[in-house]
Design an enzyme around this catalytic site. Structure first.
Site, short mmCIF file in Angstrom:
data_model
loop_
_atom_site.label_atom_id
_atom_site.label_comp_id
_atom_site.label_asym_id
_atom_site.label_seq_id
_atom_site.Cartn_x
_atom_site.Cartn_y
_atom_site.Cartn_z
CG HIS A 1 -69.82 -14.58 -26.48
ND1 HIS A 1 -69.56 -13.47 -26.10
CD2 HIS A 1 -69.69 -14.47 -27.88
CE1 HIS A 1 -68.86 -13.03 -26.39
NE2 HIS A 1 -69.32 -12.95 -27.84
CB CYS B 1 -70.70 -8.21 -29.58
SG CYS B 1 -69.03 -8.09 -30.19
CG HIS C 1 -70.54 -12.79 -31.81
ND1 HIS C 1 -71.13 -12.46 -30.96
CD2 HIS C 1 -69.04 -12.98 -31.54
CE1 HIS C 1 -70.93 -11.96 -30.34
NE2 HIS C 1 -69.99 -12.14 -30.78
CG HIS D 1 -64.86 -14.54 -29.90
ND1 HIS D 1 -64.62 -13.15 -31.31
CD2 HIS D 1 -66.14 -14.80 -29.73
CE1 HIS D 1 -65.50 -12.42 -30.83
NE2 HIS D 1 -66.07 -12.24 -29.98
CG HIS E 1 -66.56 -27.05 -31.18
ND1 HIS E 1 -65.51 -27.10 -30.68
CD2 HIS E 1 -66.72 -26.15 -32.33
CE1 HIS E 1 -64.29 -26.75 -31.55
NE2 HIS E 1 -65.65 -26.50 -32.84
CD GLU F 1 -64.69 -11.26 -27.31
OE1 GLU F 1 -65.13 -11.64 -26.04
OE2 GLU F 1 -64.46 -10.67 -28.30
#
Length: 149
Positions: free
Chosen positions: A16, A25, A29, A31, A75, A136
């Site tokens: 995201h 952020c 990137h 998680h 994904h 997260e």
């Protein structure tokens, strides 16, 4: 018979970017999310029922959460639909990448709210969503509780 809470855990990888955010952020990137889904209900007492003693079959809960959350978000890359990354999202999508353009900023807080709504609508009668925990990172998570909403 009293009410019982049961929890099933899920894991998925999602990318995201936070549109307009003033920190790292804002960049694309990802998680390794962990989602804990807790439902509450009364165990089945009918001795002739194949699921005697269960609130809900863990397999049935797994099917709901996989269809509504894991299969869609695993994904995938999630962007706020108002992001300037729209061209990137379009290009990635055209190259076969799974892209989600959400009606919200894809923070853990907003994602857990979205997940709660999606799961609640699929639960069988008599079973209620009690809580969600979306982790997260190893040290950061958002929680949703029915009692707060």
């Amino acid at each position: 018979m009293g009410k019982i809470r049961i929890t099933k855990q899920f894991a998925f990888e999602t990318g995201h970017a936070l549109y307009g955010y003033d920190g790292k952020c804002r960049n694309v990137h990802g998680h390794s999310y962990k989602l804990s889904v807790t439902v509450i209900g009364t165990p089945i007492t009918d001795a002739n029922h194949v699921k005697l003693g269960m609130v809900i079959d863990f397999g049935d809960l797994k099917k709901i959460v996989n269809q509504e959350i894991v299969d869609k978000f695993d994904h995938a890359t999630v962007f706020n639909k108002n992001t300037p990354h729209k061209e990137l999202a379009k290009e990635l999508s055209e190259r076969g990448h799974q892209i989600i353009l959400a009606d919200y900023q894809p923070t853990s807080e907003n994602m857990v709210l979205d997940f709660a709504e999606k799961i609640k609508t699929r639960l069988p009668k008599g079973i209620e969503l009690y809580a969600l925990k979306l982790q997260e990172t190893e040290t950061s998570y958002a929680e949703w509780f029915a009692g707060d909403n």
